[in-house]
Motif scaffolding. Sequence first.
Motif, PDB file in Angstrom:
ATOM      1  N   GLU A 112      -1.439   7.900  -3.695  1.00 52.56           N
ATOM      2  CA  GLU A 112      -1.968   7.596  -5.027  1.00 52.56           C
ATOM      3  C   GLU A 112      -1.070   8.201  -6.108  1.00 52.56           C
ATOM      4  N   ILE A 113      -0.667   9.460  -5.887  1.00 51.49           N
ATOM      5  CA  ILE A 113       0.204  10.151  -6.855  1.00 51.49           C
ATOM      6  C   ILE A 113       1.536   9.413  -6.970  1.00 51.49           C
ATOM      7  N   PHE A 114       2.093   8.988  -5.814  1.00 53.64           N
ATOM      8  CA  PHE A 114       3.361   8.240  -5.838  1.00 53.64           C
ATOM      9  C   PHE A 114       3.188   6.944  -6.631  1.00 53.64           C
ATOM     10  N   ALA A 115       2.065   6.249  -6.398  1.00 55.94           N
ATOM     11  CA  ALA A 115       1.849   4.966  -7.064  1.00 55.94           C
ATOM     12  C   ALA A 115       1.674   5.154  -8.570  1.00 55.94           C
ATOM     13  N   THR A 116       0.980   6.231  -8.978  1.00 56.22           N
ATOM     14  CA  THR A 116       0.676   6.436 -10.393  1.00 56.22           C
ATOM     15  C   THR A 116       1.858   7.005 -11.164  1.00 56.22           C
ATOM     16  N   TYR A 117       2.504   8.043 -10.615  1.00 53.64           N
ATOM     17  CA  TYR A 117       3.556   8.734 -11.385  1.00 53.64           C
ATOM     18  C   TYR A 117       4.962   8.388 -10.893  1.00 53.64           C
ATOM     19  N   GLY A 118       5.057   7.693  -9.726  1.00 57.11           N
ATOM     20  CA  GLY A 118       6.365   7.381  -9.160  1.00 57.11           C
ATOM     21  C   GLY A 118       6.808   8.483  -8.220  1.00 57.11           C
ATOM     22  N   PRO A 119       7.362   8.103  -7.050  1.00 58.73           N
ATOM     23  CA  PRO A 119       7.766   9.112  -6.068  1.00 58.73           C
ATOM     24  C   PRO A 119       8.937   9.969  -6.546  1.00 58.73           C
ATOM     25  N   ASP A 120       9.708   9.465  -7.530  1.00 58.27           N
ATOM     26  CA  ASP A 120      10.872  10.217  -7.986  1.00 58.27           C
ATOM     27  C   ASP A 120      10.624  10.985  -9.289  1.00 58.27           C
ATOM     28  N   SER A 121       9.354  10.971  -9.756  1.00 54.09           N
ATOM     29  CA  SER A 121       9.022  11.804 -10.913  1.00 54.09           C
ATOM     30  C   SER A 121       8.892  13.249 -10.429  1.00 54.09           C
ATOM     31  N   PHE A 122       8.811  14.197 -11.395  1.00 55.50           N
ATOM     32  CA  PHE A 122       8.656  15.593 -10.978  1.00 55.50           C
ATOM     33  C   PHE A 122       7.382  15.780 -10.170  1.00 55.50           C
ATOM     34  N   VAL A 123       6.292  15.188 -10.679  1.00 55.57           N
ATOM     35  CA  VAL A 123       5.007  15.293  -9.987  1.00 55.57           C
ATOM     36  C   VAL A 123       5.100  14.696  -8.584  1.00 55.57           C
ATOM     37  N   GLY A 124       5.773  13.529  -8.464  1.00 54.33           N
ATOM     38  CA  GLY A 124       5.928  12.873  -7.169  1.00 54.33           C
ATOM     39  C   GLY A 124       6.729  13.709  -6.197  1.00 54.33           C
ATOM     40  N   ARG A 125       7.829  14.290  -6.683  1.00 57.91           N
ATOM     41  CA  ARG A 125       8.648  15.123  -5.802  1.00 57.91           C
ATOM     42  C   ARG A 125       7.904  16.370  -5.368  1.00 57.91           C
ATOM     43  N   ALA A 126       7.227  17.002  -6.313  1.00 60.05           N
ATOM     44  CA  ALA A 126       6.487  18.225  -5.985  1.00 60.05           C
ATOM     45  C   ALA A 126       5.364  17.910  -5.003  1.00 60.05           C
ATOM     46  N   ALA A 127       4.684  16.769  -5.216  1.00 61.37           N
ATOM     47  CA  ALA A 127       3.592  16.388  -4.315  1.00 61.37           C
ATOM     48  C   ALA A 127       4.131  16.120  -2.916  1.00 61.37           C
ATOM     49  N   GLY A 128       5.277  15.427  -2.823  1.00 61.69           N
ATOM     50  CA  GLY A 128       5.894  15.140  -1.534  1.00 61.69           C
ATOM     51  C   GLY A 128       6.299  16.425  -0.827  1.00 61.69           C
ATOM     52  N   THR A 129       6.892  17.339  -1.587  1.00 56.45           N
ATOM     53  CA  THR A 129       7.308  18.626  -1.027  1.00 56.45           C
ATOM     54  C   THR A 129       6.098  19.391  -0.504  1.00 56.45           C
ATOM     55  N   MET A 130       5.029  19.383  -1.306  1.00 54.54           N
ATOM     56  CA  MET A 130       3.803  20.086  -0.925  1.00 54.54           C
ATOM     57  C   MET A 130       3.216  19.494   0.356  1.00 54.54           C
ATOM     58  N   MET A 131       3.231  18.158   0.412  1.00 56.13           N
ATOM     59  CA  MET A 131       2.698  17.460   1.582  1.00 56.13           C
ATOM     60  C   MET A 131       3.503  17.837   2.823  1.00 56.13           C
ATOM     61  N   GLY A 132       4.806  18.026   2.646  1.00 56.59           N
ATOM     62  CA  GLY A 132       5.676  18.332   3.777  1.00 56.59           C
ATOM     63  C   GLY A 132       5.707  19.817   4.128  1.00 56.59           C
ATOM     64  N   SER A 133       5.064  20.664   3.313  1.00 53.55           N
ATOM     65  CA  SER A 133       5.190  22.099   3.571  1.00 53.55           C
ATOM     66  C   SER A 133       3.845  22.784   3.764  1.00 53.55           C
ATOM     67  N   THR A 134       2.754  22.020   3.753  1.00 49.04           N
ATOM     68  CA  THR A 134       1.444  22.617   3.994  1.00 49.04           C
ATOM     69  C   THR A 134       0.742  21.827   5.098  1.00 49.04           C
ATOM     70  N   GLU A 135      -0.391  22.321   5.553  1.00 47.31           N
ATOM     71  CA  GLU A 135      -1.071  21.673   6.674  1.00 47.31           C
ATOM     72  C   GLU A 135      -2.581  21.619   6.445  1.00 47.31           C
ATOM     73  N   THR A 136      -3.250  20.880   7.294  1.00 44.00           N
ATOM     74  CA  THR A 136      -4.696  20.809   7.258  1.00 44.00           C
ATOM     75  C   THR A 136      -5.273  22.049   7.930  1.00 44.00           C
ATOM     76  N   ILE A 137      -5.918  22.923   7.151  1.00 37.22           N
ATOM     77  CA  ILE A 137      -6.369  24.198   7.698  1.00 37.22           C
ATOM     78  C   ILE A 137      -7.629  24.049   8.556  1.00 37.22           C
TER      79      ILE A 137
END
Lengths: 180, 191
Positions: A112-137
């Motif tokens: 949703e974040i990628f679709a709304t703000y674009g995957p290459d926006s700051f928000v998109g990059r940070a969200a992607g990084t976060m997704m790749g560096s955290t887990e389902t606790i």
Amino acid sequence: MTAMRVLIETLSAFAVPLLIALVLIHGYKKGVKVYEVFVEGAAEGIKTSVRILPYLTAILMAIGIFRSSGAMDILMIILKTPAGLLGIPAEIMPLVLIRPLSGSGALGVVSEIFATYGPDSFVGRAAGTMMGSTETIFYTIAVYFGAVGIRDTRHVLPSAFVADLAGVVASVVVCRLIFG
Amino acid sequence: MINTVWLFLIVTGIVVAAVRGTMGDVSAGIMTGVSSSVELFLGLMGIMALWTGVMRVAEKSGLVEALSRGIRPVLGLLFPDIPKNHPAMGAVVMNMAANMLGLGNAATPIGINAIKELQKLNPRPARATNAMCTFLVLNTSSVQIIPATVIGLRAAAGSINPTEIIGTAFLATTISTLAGIVAVKTLQRLY
């Protein structure tokens, strides 16, 4: 910081093609029927993505309602101050909140974040990084401790939250340093 | 937990829409959400197939096992309570290697095997041991080297350079894992 940026970007560009080549060459040398085995594994991946689809549909439907009604805007206004104190953009907060709860839910939110703000926006990059560096606790703890009947989980949850929070803040800080 | 969150999103959204008179937007939002899930799935499928294919080759060629041998000494420091040649150590190492390579489907069964082995070393079966807590925190803090799913999603969303987050994710995940290790080792004395 530009040298660092070039280094990280080069590493990122090389990582995928190089990894594929190395794994396949190594496999070939060891006598693995690389083509057949790859296809076999790929079939597994397709099954997995089919399994993910209903979760994506459920979560994107719910988020669609939450966002289009204006409830998301209200939530972001409420969370803006606490998030700002940690340097987290308010747009990422839905992901921060759902990430520890549900992996499939987080997949929906991040897309949703990628679709709304674009995957290459700051928000998109940070969200992607976060997704790749955290887990389902919660899921992970439930599955593993459930398997052996542990009821007293001691310090696992607080420690996992420390790691999660560090991952969230680090994602934003690292992206700010690398991508500006 | 996820049930509550999911229902909360739907109900809150509909209540807010009723108050603000945005119910028409909500109907449209449902349709957009549902159809975008299928678009996403199509983009995701190719990337998932690629990585599970590559990783299957790595498994068959013994690369995963070789990597296991590499990280064994490091993990020994994190798990001082596991005897050196105990099968629990082997299972923990294999689980970590599978996690690093993003073999989520393989990592979970191996991890369950590992926690069963750890349970054999547990003097109080209903209470988690230090080794179990450390193992769980490592599993919840993500040690993945290539976040294939996110890359797939970025590609599906039309990113110019979907893989550019590999470097940043690796840095962030290293920081979060280190923070988790410090937390779990510090807190184990208090609980």
